[in-house]
Design a protein around this motif. Sequence first.
Motif, PDB file in Angstrom:
ATOM      1  N   GLY A  93       0.824  -1.200   0.000  1.00 42.17           N
ATOM      2  CA  GLY A  93       0.000   0.000   0.000  1.00 42.17           C
ATOM      3  C   GLY A  93       0.858   1.250   0.000  1.00 42.17           C
ATOM      4  O   GLY A  93       2.073   1.190  -0.151  1.00 42.17           O
ATOM      5  N   SER A 114      -4.181   5.135   4.193  1.00 44.07           N
ATOM      6  CA  SER A 114      -5.382   4.607   3.538  1.00 44.07           C
ATOM      7  C   SER A 114      -6.594   5.147   4.274  1.00 44.07           C
ATOM      8  O   SER A 114      -6.469   5.856   5.271  1.00 44.07           O
ATOM      9  CB  SER A 114      -5.383   3.071   3.533  1.00 44.07           C
ATOM     10  N   SER A 119      -8.765   2.726  -0.360  1.00 38.99           N
ATOM     11  CA  SER A 119      -8.771   1.472   0.385  1.00 38.99           C
ATOM     12  C   SER A 119      -7.351   0.942   0.538  1.00 38.99           C
ATOM     13  O   SER A 119      -6.447   1.310  -0.208  1.00 38.99           O
ATOM     14  CB  SER A 119      -9.654   0.440  -0.317  1.00 38.99           C
ATOM     15  N   ALA A 120      -7.156   0.099   1.535  1.00 38.24           N
ATOM     16  CA  ALA A 120      -5.855  -0.522   1.760  1.00 38.24           C
ATOM     17  C   ALA A 120      -5.539  -1.445   0.585  1.00 38.24           C
ATOM     18  O   ALA A 120      -6.435  -1.976  -0.054  1.00 38.24           O
ATOM     19  CB  ALA A 120      -5.870  -1.292   3.069  1.00 38.24           C
TER      20      ALA A 120
END
Length: 195
Positions: A93, A114, A119-120
């Motif tokens: 990420g 995030s 989103s992650a």
Amino acid sequence: IWYENGNMDFVDGDQVINLPDVLQSTVPGDKRIAGALWLGSRVYLAAGLGIIVLDADKYEVRDTWRPSATGADVRVDALATDGAYLYAATAEGLRRGAVSGANLADFRNWQTISGNGLSAGPCEDVAVASGQLVVRRRDTVFIRRGSLWDRAYQGRGQLVSLDAGSGTVLVGEVSGGRGNVTVLDTAGREKERLS
């Protein structure tokens, strides 16, 4: 000039200085280089094992950082800075570490970014355009505004690159075997499309 296998050449005027340190290193891990970020006399290489820090004045490797959640090797695909933080687009990420005052060799000094629209998960690219953080994840480009992430661009094909200039974001994509570049402003509006 960096090469995928980890070998590097510095070009200084008409002189080429080879720096094979990464290529010849016995440190285990994926040493392929995906990109570079220059900050003063330091060059930060996005690599398969993390971030390799070079001293451009001395033509030497200074350090290796692993900005993963556990300190293990993590693929870093791109790097960017806004002056306060160094951002890494990683297989885990988007991660960030303070540019000054933090020991970035210590994985605990890196934070995952995030939430609030992002989103992650893996990020393929990161850039900064006019002070705004821009991220490419799969087929979408996100621009951070304050603490929120806006979905700025949905690809028409496969997104392959992201770059930023003064007030613009350049998105490279391939569709139907043809390459295109879409130019966005920092609000995410399409300014033009180059084929």
